[in-house]
Enzyme design. Sequence first.
Site, PDB file in Angstrom:
ATOM      1  N   ASP A   2       9.781  -4.397  -5.100  1.00  0.00           N
ATOM      2  CA  ASP A   2      10.165  -5.461  -4.177  1.00  0.00           C
ATOM      3  C   ASP A   2      10.585  -4.935  -2.815  1.00  0.00           C
ATOM      4  OD1 ASP A   2       9.908  -7.874  -5.672  1.00  0.00           O
ATOM      5  OD2 ASP A   2      11.591  -7.225  -6.889  1.00  0.00           O
ATOM      6  N   GLY A   5       7.878  -7.202   2.249  1.00  0.00           N
ATOM      7  CA  GLY A   5       7.958  -8.165   3.338  1.00  0.00           C
ATOM      8  C   GLY A   5       9.224  -8.024   4.148  1.00  0.00           C
ATOM      9  N   ARG A  15       3.730  -8.551   7.795  1.00  0.00           N
ATOM     10  CA  ARG A  15       3.975  -8.319   6.381  1.00  0.00           C
ATOM     11  C   ARG A  15       2.967  -7.351   5.786  1.00  0.00           C
ATOM     12  NH1 ARG A  15       7.426 -11.599   3.524  1.00  0.00           N
ATOM     13  NH2 ARG A  15       6.224 -11.309   1.616  1.00  0.00           N
ATOM     14  N   HIS A  19       3.189  -4.081   3.058  1.00  0.00           N
ATOM     15  CA  HIS A  19       2.376  -3.849   1.865  1.00  0.00           C
ATOM     16  C   HIS A  19       1.643  -2.512   1.946  1.00  0.00           C
ATOM     17  CE1 HIS A  19       3.412  -7.720   0.349  1.00  0.00           C
ATOM     18  NE2 HIS A  19       2.734  -8.403   1.264  1.00  0.00           N
ATOM     19  N   TRP A  51       0.301 -16.224  -6.372  1.00  0.00           N
ATOM     20  CA  TRP A  51      -0.756 -17.065  -5.805  1.00  0.00           C
ATOM     21  C   TRP A  51      -0.184 -18.139  -4.889  1.00  0.00           C
ATOM     22  CZ3 TRP A  51      -5.586 -15.503  -6.029  1.00  0.00           C
ATOM     23  CH2 TRP A  51      -5.999 -14.683  -7.105  1.00  0.00           C
ATOM     24  N   ARG A  53       1.730 -17.641  -2.462  1.00  0.00           N
ATOM     25  CA  ARG A  53       1.905 -17.085  -1.120  1.00  0.00           C
ATOM     26  C   ARG A  53       0.771 -17.550  -0.204  1.00  0.00           C
ATOM     27  NH1 ARG A  53       4.224 -10.897  -1.719  1.00  0.00           N
ATOM     28  NH2 ARG A  53       5.997 -11.420  -3.073  1.00  0.00           N
ATOM     29  N   LEU A 113      -0.897  11.238 -17.556  1.00  0.00           N
ATOM     30  CA  LEU A 113       0.015  10.132 -17.269  1.00  0.00           C
ATOM     31  C   LEU A 113      -0.696   8.832 -17.576  1.00  0.00           C
ATOM     32  CD1 LEU A 113       2.619   8.883 -15.966  1.00  0.00           C
ATOM     33  CD2 LEU A 113       1.369   8.930 -13.788  1.00  0.00           C
TER      34      LEU A 113
END
Length: 228
Positions: A2, A5, A15, A19, A51, A53, A113
């Site tokens: 989180d 933005g 924004r 990301h 979705w 957004r 991994l």
Amino acid sequence: MDGNGRWAAERRLPRVEGHRRGVEAVRRAVEAAGDLGITHLTLFSFSSENWSRPAEEIKDLFGLLRRFIRRDLADLHKNGVRIRIIGSRTNLDADIQRMLDDAVELTKENTALNLTIAFNYGSRNEITRAATRFAEDVKAGVLAPGDMTEQLFGSYLDTDGLPDPDLLIRTSGELRLSNFLLWQLAYAEFVFVDTYWPDFNKTHFEDAIAEFQRRNRRFGGRTVRSTA
């Protein structure tokens, strides 16, 4: 993961730049997991609720996913990373579905991994899909209703074959699960950090693990159980 933005907003950047920096943090986290000897890492990259957004932001997110796979997949494969995708394929463009399938197929024999990407994922949706598949097997006569156990139900989840998480790290100061791995996190330890995801680095990762190691994990019992 989180705070992309808010990271951008505090710097008066679009924004999408948050990301982009978040993708760089993904690379750091994957590398740190390998350095720290972690065998399983799950990243919540796009939720089924995202979705809602703005369409332009969703377009930017999907563009970043395409670029990440094209740019990073070869290196991940070379470094022994096995990729797994959990979540629904509903509403995903055909090329995105092919890219995700190709990444899983290419890396399926790798062992260094296990990197699980929760994409278009929501835990309630996952549990609902699992219950539906079980009901279909009962209807088909493959199973009886009384056959259900926790272990059997787990085999219908997207995470079948994966261990339950030991540690959940949530960035940016948020203090909730947000529909993430509700079944699997039953006995996970939670660590919440104020750092926005684009700034998350190996030191933050190590600090979260150190906090985890200070916890007494009893799993509902009175005796501390080691997960080492």
